[in-house]
Design a protein around this motif. Structure first.
Motif, PDB file in Angstrom:
ATOM      1  N   GLY A  94      -6.152 -91.058  27.928  1.00 28.94           N
ATOM      2  CA  GLY A  94      -6.683 -91.751  26.769  1.00 28.94           C
ATOM      3  C   GLY A  94      -7.063 -90.833  25.630  1.00 28.94           C
ATOM      4  N   GLU A  95      -7.234 -91.450  24.467  1.00 25.35           N
ATOM      5  CA  GLU A  95      -7.728 -90.778  23.267  1.00 25.35           C
ATOM      6  C   GLU A  95      -8.796 -91.661  22.638  1.00 25.35           C
ATOM      7  OE1 GLU A  95      -4.434 -90.099  20.732  1.00 25.35           O
ATOM      8  OE2 GLU A  95      -3.404 -88.730  22.113  1.00 25.35           O
ATOM      9  N   HIS A  96      -9.963 -91.077  22.392  1.00 19.01           N
ATOM     10  CA  HIS A  96     -11.073 -91.819  21.770  1.00 19.01           C
ATOM     11  C   HIS A  96     -11.427 -93.080  22.555  1.00 19.01           C
ATOM     12  CE1 HIS A  96     -10.354 -89.057  18.508  1.00 19.01           C
ATOM     13  NE2 HIS A  96      -9.125 -89.544  18.322  1.00 19.01           N
TER      14      HIS A  96
ATOM     15  N   ARG B 265      -9.529 -94.985  24.379  1.00 19.36           N
ATOM     16  CA  ARG B 265      -8.460 -95.974  24.535  1.00 19.36           C
ATOM     17  C   ARG B 265      -7.287 -95.347  25.271  1.00 19.36           C
ATOM     18  NH1 ARG B 265      -8.699-100.602  22.100  1.00 19.36           N
ATOM     19  NH2 ARG B 265      -6.450-100.827  22.355  1.00 19.36           N
TER      20      ARG B 265
ATOM     21  N   SER C 164      -3.676 -94.141  26.194  1.00 20.55           N
ATOM     22  CA  SER C 164      -2.574 -93.659  25.363  1.00 20.55           C
ATOM     23  C   SER C 164      -1.327 -93.359  26.179  1.00 20.55           C
ATOM     24  CB  SER C 164      -2.989 -92.402  24.594  1.00 20.55           C
ATOM     25  OG  SER C 164      -3.358 -91.369  25.504  1.00 20.55           O
TER      26      SER C 164
ATOM     27  N   ASP D 112      -0.031 -98.130  24.691  1.00 18.82           N
ATOM     28  CA  ASP D 112      -1.266 -98.565  24.051  1.00 18.82           C
ATOM     29  C   ASP D 112      -1.823 -99.806  24.748  1.00 18.82           C
ATOM     30  OD1 ASP D 112       0.575-100.417  23.127  1.00 18.82           O
ATOM     31  OD2 ASP D 112       0.584 -99.650  21.078  1.00 18.82           O
TER      32      ASP D 112
END
Length: 408
Positions: A216-218, A220, A222, A234
Motif C-alpha cells: 500500500g501507499e498512504h 491504500r 496499491s 487499486d
C-alpha cells in the motif's frame, strides 16, 4: 399454549422457513431475527447486476419479500438485532441489549461469512470482501472509482466478480492458488473452458499463484505480492471461501465441526434446536454419507422445508439432491450432484460451440453433471440422478442418443 418459533438469521433459509410454517398452517408465534439493517434480500445478484447499477429499482428487486409480507403473515421480523448468547437449558436467547427472548423451538440459520486472508496489508483501504448487502454497496462505490482490480480466489464468487468488473471496463487479474479455477466444484474440462473464455474477454488468470502480502501507499492498497510476482491494484477483492457462523452454537455447547452438526432431521445436539443453511454440516447421501457443509440457496430452502415439517410434527428427513449455479458474464454454469470420488469424465456436446455437459462417474455410477450453457441437460441430469439412473458412458458421449428415453 401458543408455541413460539424463533429463527436466528434472515437469509434465504430463515425467510423460507418462516414462509413454510405459515403456508402449512402453523398458528403459533414466529420471530425472525436479522443482525443486518436491511430487509432480507437475494444474495446472488450482489456479485453481478447489483454492483453494475445503483438505481432504486435494483435494490427493490433484491428483496425476498416486501415489508407488508411479514406483517400479513404475522412474522415478527426484527432487523439490526444481534444475539449474544444462547441458553439451551432455559430455552432462551440473550440479545445484545441484554434482554431475553424465550422460544419453544429455535432454528439457527446464521449462514456464513467471507473468509479473511490474515496477510500483511490486509487492513489497507481497498482490500474488501463480499458477503452482505452493505459490503456490496461499498464494493459498488469502490469499483466505480477503480481501474486495476485484483481478485484473490478463482471460485464462483471470485470469477463472477471478475466477469462483472471486466464488463465495466476494469483491468482485472484473478489469482488462484490451485492449478485450475473452481477446482473443488467442477470438472477439469469445465475449468479449462471457463479459463479460456475469461482470458478471451481480457481477464488475466494466474494459476498456482499464492498471495503473500498486500502492498500500500498512504494507507491504500496499491499492489498484491505473490510468490511469482506483483500485480498493481487499486482494488482487491478477496474471494477465498467462507467460514460458518457457528460461534453462537459453539458457545452454547452445541456440537460443531466446520459448521453446526445436525442429523438428517436437521436437529442439533441441543433439544428443540435445529440448524439450516450455510452454517450446517450434515451427512449427505449423495456423497456416501460424508458430512458436508453445502453453500447454496437450494440447500438452504430444502432444509427450511424439512425443519418446518419437523416443527409441525411430521417425520421429515433431509435427502435432497444438491444442485448449484454460477453466472459469469455470458457463461451459465449449472451443476448437480457431488463429484467426490470421481474416477472418470464423459463430455456430451461440443465445448468449441460453448454448449456442453460433463458427466462425472465413480466407476460406472453417475454421481454429478456440470452443464455449460445447456439448461435442458441440467434439468435432465437432475432427473437421472434423483432416479438413480446411470447412463452407459457411450450413450452419454453420443449426442444422437436421447437420454430422456432412460426415464421412461
Amino acid at each position: 399454549m401458543t408455541r413460539h418459533v424463533v429463527i436466528v438469521g434472515a437469509g434465504h433459509g430463515g425467510v423460507s422457513l418462516a414462509s413454510a410454517l405459515r403456508s402449512q398452517h402453523f398458528d403459533g408465534s414466529i420471530t425472525l431475527l436479522s443482525d443486518e439493517g436491511d430487509l432480507p434480500y437475494h444474495r446472488p445478484p450482489l456479485s453481478k447486476a447489483f454492483i453494475c447499477s445503483d438505481t432504486p429499482e435494483v435494490e427493490e428487486k433484491l428483496l425476498l419479500q416486501s415489508r407488508d409480507f411479514y406483517d400479513q403473515q404475522r412474522i415478527d421480523l426484527r432487523l439490526g438485532v444481534r444475539v449474544s448468547a444462547l441458553v439451551p437449558d432455559a430455552r432462551q436467547l440473550i440479545l445484545d441489549d441484554g434482554s431475553r427472548l424465550a422460544y419453544d423451538d429455535l432454528v439457527l440459520a446464521t449462514g456464513a461469512r467471507a473468509r479473511p486472508l490474515p496477510l500483511p496489508g490486509c487492513d489497507l483501504q481497498g482490500v474488501v470482501r463480499l458477503r452482505t448487502l452493505a459490503q456490496a454497496r461499498d464494493l459498488r462505490q469502490r469499483l466505480a472509482q477503480s481501474n486495476a482490480v485484483v481478485v484473490v480466489g478463482g471460485g464462483f464468487i471470485g470469477l463472477e466478480l471478475a466477469a462483472t468488473a471486466r464488463q465495466l471496463g476494469k483491468q482485472v487479474t484473478v489469482l488462484e492458488t490451485a492449478g485450475r479455477i473452481m477446482e473443488r466444484s467442477v470438472s477439469p474440462q469445465v475449468s479449462a473452458y471457463v479459463t479460456a473464455k475469461h482470458r478471451e474477454k481480457g481477464i488475466d488468470i494466474e494459476l498456482s499463484s499464492t498471495v503473500q502480502a498486500f502492498l500500500g501507499e498512504h494507507g491504500r492498497v496499491s499492489a498484491v505480492r505473490g510468490a511469482s510476482g506483483e500485480w498493481p491494484a487499486d482494488l482487491v477483492i478477496v474471494g477465498a471461501g467462507a467460514l460458518p457462523n457457528s460461534e453462537l452454537a459453539e458457545a452454547a455447547g452445541i456440537a460443531c465441526a466446520n459448521g453446526i452438526l445436525v442429523d438428517n432431521h436437521l436437529r442439533t445436539s441441543a433439544p428443540r434446536v435445529y440448524a439450516i443453511g450455510d452454517c450446517v454440516a450434515c451427512e449427505n447421501r449423495y456423497a456416501d454419507n460424508a458430512r458436508l457443509r453445502l453453500e447454496s440457496i437450494q440447500n438452504a430452502n430444502d432444509q427450511a422445508r424439512i425443519v418446518a415439517q419437523q416443527i409441525l410434527g411430521q417425520d421429515a428427513r433431509y435427502e435432497a439432491l444438491p444442485w448449484f449455479w454460477s453466472d459469469q458474464g455470458e457463461i451459465k454454469l449449472q451443476m448437480v450432484g457431488l463429484s467426490l470420488g470421481c474416477t472418470d469424465y464423459v463430455t456430451r456436446g461440443d465445448p468449441g460451440r460453448g454448449r456442453f455437459s460433463v458427466f462425472h462417474y465413480r466407476d460406472e455410477i453417475l454421481i454429478a453433471v456440470d452443464s455449460v450453457n445447456q439448461p435442458l441437460d441440467h434439468v435432465l441430469s437432475r432427473k437421472l440422478l434423483a432416479a438413480g439412473i446411470s447412463p452407459d458412458k457411450t450413450q452419454v458421449a453420443d449426442t444422437g442418443f436421447d437420454l430422456k428415453s432412460l426415464l421412461a
